[in-house]
Design a protein around this motif. Sequence first.
Motif, mmCIF file in Angstrom:
data_model
loop_
_atom_site.group_PDB
_atom_site.id
_atom_site.type_symbol
_atom_site.label_atom_id
_atom_site.label_comp_id
_atom_site.label_asym_id
_atom_site.label_seq_id
_atom_site.Cartn_x
_atom_site.Cartn_y
_atom_site.Cartn_z
ATOM 1 N N GLU A 10 77.894 -63.202 132.218
ATOM 2 C CA GLU A 10 77.267 -61.952 132.942
ATOM 3 C C GLU A 10 76.298 -62.098 133.198
ATOM 4 O O GLU A 10 76.161 -62.660 134.108
ATOM 5 N N ASP A 11 75.642 -62.365 132.829
ATOM 6 C CA ASP A 11 73.821 -61.898 132.566
ATOM 7 C C ASP A 11 73.545 -63.232 132.810
ATOM 8 O O ASP A 11 72.674 -63.459 134.417
ATOM 9 N N GLN A 12 74.005 -64.209 133.093
ATOM 10 C CA GLN A 12 73.174 -65.827 133.453
ATOM 11 C C GLN A 12 74.033 -65.756 135.212
ATOM 12 O O GLN A 12 72.968 -66.065 135.971
ATOM 13 N N ALA A 13 75.034 -64.852 135.103
ATOM 14 C CA ALA A 13 76.184 -65.588 136.678
ATOM 15 C C ALA A 13 75.114 -64.336 137.578
ATOM 16 O O ALA A 13 74.351 -64.233 138.458
ATOM 17 N N ASP A 14 74.429 -63.067 136.701
ATOM 18 C CA ASP A 14 74.125 -62.217 137.762
ATOM 19 C C ASP A 14 72.375 -62.502 137.726
ATOM 20 O O ASP A 14 72.143 -62.064 139.238
ATOM 21 N N ALA A 15 71.766 -62.976 136.910
ATOM 22 C CA ALA A 15 70.530 -64.171 137.321
ATOM 23 C C ALA A 15 70.782 -64.669 138.740
ATOM 24 O O ALA A 15 70.234 -65.048 139.285
ATOM 25 N N TYR A 16 71.720 -65.650 138.430
ATOM 26 C CA TYR A 16 71.305 -66.329 139.852
ATOM 27 C C TYR A 16 72.055 -65.754 141.188
ATOM 28 O O TYR A 16 71.152 -66.339 141.743
ATOM 29 N N LEU A 17 73.363 -64.968 140.882
ATOM 30 C CA LEU A 17 73.148 -64.085 142.089
ATOM 31 C C LEU A 17 71.469 -64.201 142.412
ATOM 32 O O LEU A 17 71.421 -63.806 143.680
ATOM 33 N N ASP A 18 71.300 -63.003 142.030
ATOM 34 C CA ASP A 18 70.004 -62.205 142.590
ATOM 35 C C ASP A 18 68.950 -63.552 143.004
ATOM 36 O O ASP A 18 68.558 -62.309 143.666
#
Length: 67
Positions: A42-50
Amino acid sequence: MGQNGGMTRKLGDSLKDPELIARFEGVRENLQREIRGGMCTEDQADAYLDNLEISLLLEQEAQPMAA
């Protein structure tokens, strides 16, 4: 996905162009599948979306203003 470090703003909220919002949401849906499949956190996905949101905001700002 996550709350972005406790901030009240949701990822993607600053996008106004419907086409850019659709692109952002499509990537968000793909990343949710990736999380469920164990291919990213989830942290990786959030960073990508950011990062995606920043790129799309730059695109949005470069667009000519509608009259």
